[in-house]
Design a protein around this motif. Structure first.
Motif, PDB file in Angstrom:
ATOM      1  N   TYR A 101      -3.076   2.320 -11.093  1.00 20.70           N
ATOM      2  CA  TYR A 101      -4.067   1.283 -10.817  1.00 20.70           C
ATOM      3  C   TYR A 101      -3.960   0.851  -9.362  1.00 20.70           C
ATOM      4  O   TYR A 101      -2.855   0.636  -8.860  1.00 20.70           O
ATOM      5  N   PHE A 102      -5.105   0.711  -8.696  1.00 22.17           N
ATOM      6  CA  PHE A 102      -5.091   0.431  -7.262  1.00 22.17           C
ATOM      7  C   PHE A 102      -4.507  -0.935  -6.937  1.00 22.17           C
ATOM      8  O   PHE A 102      -4.054  -1.178  -5.828  1.00 22.17           O
TER       9      PHE A 102
ATOM     10  N   TYR B 276      -6.757  10.080  -5.346  1.00 17.19           N
ATOM     11  CA  TYR B 276      -7.213   9.631  -6.666  1.00 17.19           C
ATOM     12  C   TYR B 276      -8.226  10.615  -7.239  1.00 17.19           C
ATOM     13  O   TYR B 276      -8.182  10.943  -8.421  1.00 17.19           O
TER      14      TYR B 276
ATOM     15  N   ILE C 172      -5.203   4.179   3.065  1.00 16.74           N
ATOM     16  CA  ILE C 172      -6.035   3.797   1.921  1.00 16.74           C
ATOM     17  C   ILE C 172      -7.157   4.814   1.731  1.00 16.74           C
ATOM     18  O   ILE C 172      -7.437   5.246   0.611  1.00 16.74           O
TER      19      ILE C 172
ATOM     20  N   ARG D 144      -5.719   8.025   0.414  1.00 19.26           N
ATOM     21  CA  ARG D 144      -5.204   7.821  -0.940  1.00 19.26           C
ATOM     22  C   ARG D 144      -6.357   7.912  -1.942  1.00 19.26           C
ATOM     23  O   ARG D 144      -6.195   8.453  -3.034  1.00 19.26           O
ATOM     24  N   GLY D 145      -7.526   7.406  -1.547  1.00 21.97           N
ATOM     25  CA  GLY D 145      -8.709   7.533  -2.397  1.00 21.97           C
ATOM     26  C   GLY D 145      -9.023   8.988  -2.690  1.00 21.97           C
ATOM     27  O   GLY D 145      -9.420   9.340  -3.811  1.00 21.97           O
TER      28      GLY D 145
ATOM     29  N   HIS E  46       0.836  -1.208   0.000  1.00 23.72           N
ATOM     30  CA  HIS E  46       0.000   0.000   0.000  1.00 23.72           C
ATOM     31  C   HIS E  46       0.865   1.250   0.000  1.00 23.72           C
ATOM     32  O   HIS E  46       0.565   2.222  -0.701  1.00 23.72           O
TER      33      HIS E  46
ATOM     34  N   ARG F 251       0.405  -2.941  -6.477  1.00 26.31           N
ATOM     35  CA  ARG F 251       1.136  -2.767  -5.224  1.00 26.31           C
ATOM     36  C   ARG F 251       2.344  -3.612  -5.319  1.00 26.31           C
ATOM     37  O   ARG F 251       3.061  -4.070  -4.778  1.00 26.31           O
TER      38      ARG F 251
ATOM     39  N   THR G  36       0.866   4.339  -2.641  1.00 24.60           N
ATOM     40  CA  THR G  36       0.710   5.736  -2.235  1.00 24.60           C
ATOM     41  C   THR G  36       1.880   6.572  -2.747  1.00 24.60           C
ATOM     42  O   THR G  36       1.692   7.717  -3.170  1.00 24.60           O
TER      43      THR G  36
END
Length: 162
Positions: free
Chosen positions: A158-159, A146, A139, A142-143, A24, A162, A28
């Motif tokens: 792309y999520f 986005y 997370i 981070r959204g 993750h 990772r 980020t």
């Protein structure tokens, strides 16, 4: 008379949890890199903080939180981290925090994950629930990053990468 001892199988190891978190964190980092310099520090939607301010929150939580878990020394949550409005500096801070996490993670005994702690002198939970919070918080924000990137016409990473 015979007895059997039921053995509990572990779902995930400590090293797998660290790998998950660092995955993750790597994503980020890609989000930070995707921001134009000016937008990282100033772009906002609907009164939300710029993404750089959110990143400072991640940094204030991750390294100091893991250190506290290992040492038991409590620090107040301090999000005012000097980054000089410089994306290169933010990425350097990010990478140093990654090293801190790796260094201190190796010092967490497996049996400690169920201990109750008071992170930053305020938030009670177990070691594992605190770490999950560190990950979940990143997370969530981070959204928001986005959304900011998309509003700037930039395709976010792309999520799943990772």
């Amino acid at each position: 008379m015979s007895s059997t001892t039921e053995k509990t199988k572990q779902v995930i190891t400590s090293s797998e949890l660290l790998e998950h978190w660092q995955g993750h964190r790597a994503l980020t980092r890609k989000v930070i890199e995707a921001f134009p310099d000016e937008a990282l520090f100033n772009h906002s939607i609907g009164g939300m903080r710029p993404f750089a301010a959110m990143v400072m929150e991640f940094l204030a939580i991750a390294g100091p939180g893991i250190k506290q878990i290992v040492t038991g020394e409590t620090e107040k949550l301090e999000e005012n981290i000097d980054h000089a409005n410089d994306k290169k500096k933010v990425l350097e801070l990010w990478d140093k925090t990654t090293e801190v996490i790796n260094e201190y993670w190796a010092k967490i005994p497996e049996e400690k994950f169920h201990d109750t702690i008071l992170t930053f002198g305020e938030y009670e939970g177990t070691v594992w629930s605190s770490i999950f919070y560190f990950i979940d918080n990143e997370i969530h924000h981070r959204g928001q990053g986005y959304v900011y990137l998309r509003s700037l016409g930039i395709e976010p990473p792309y999520f799943w990468e990772r």
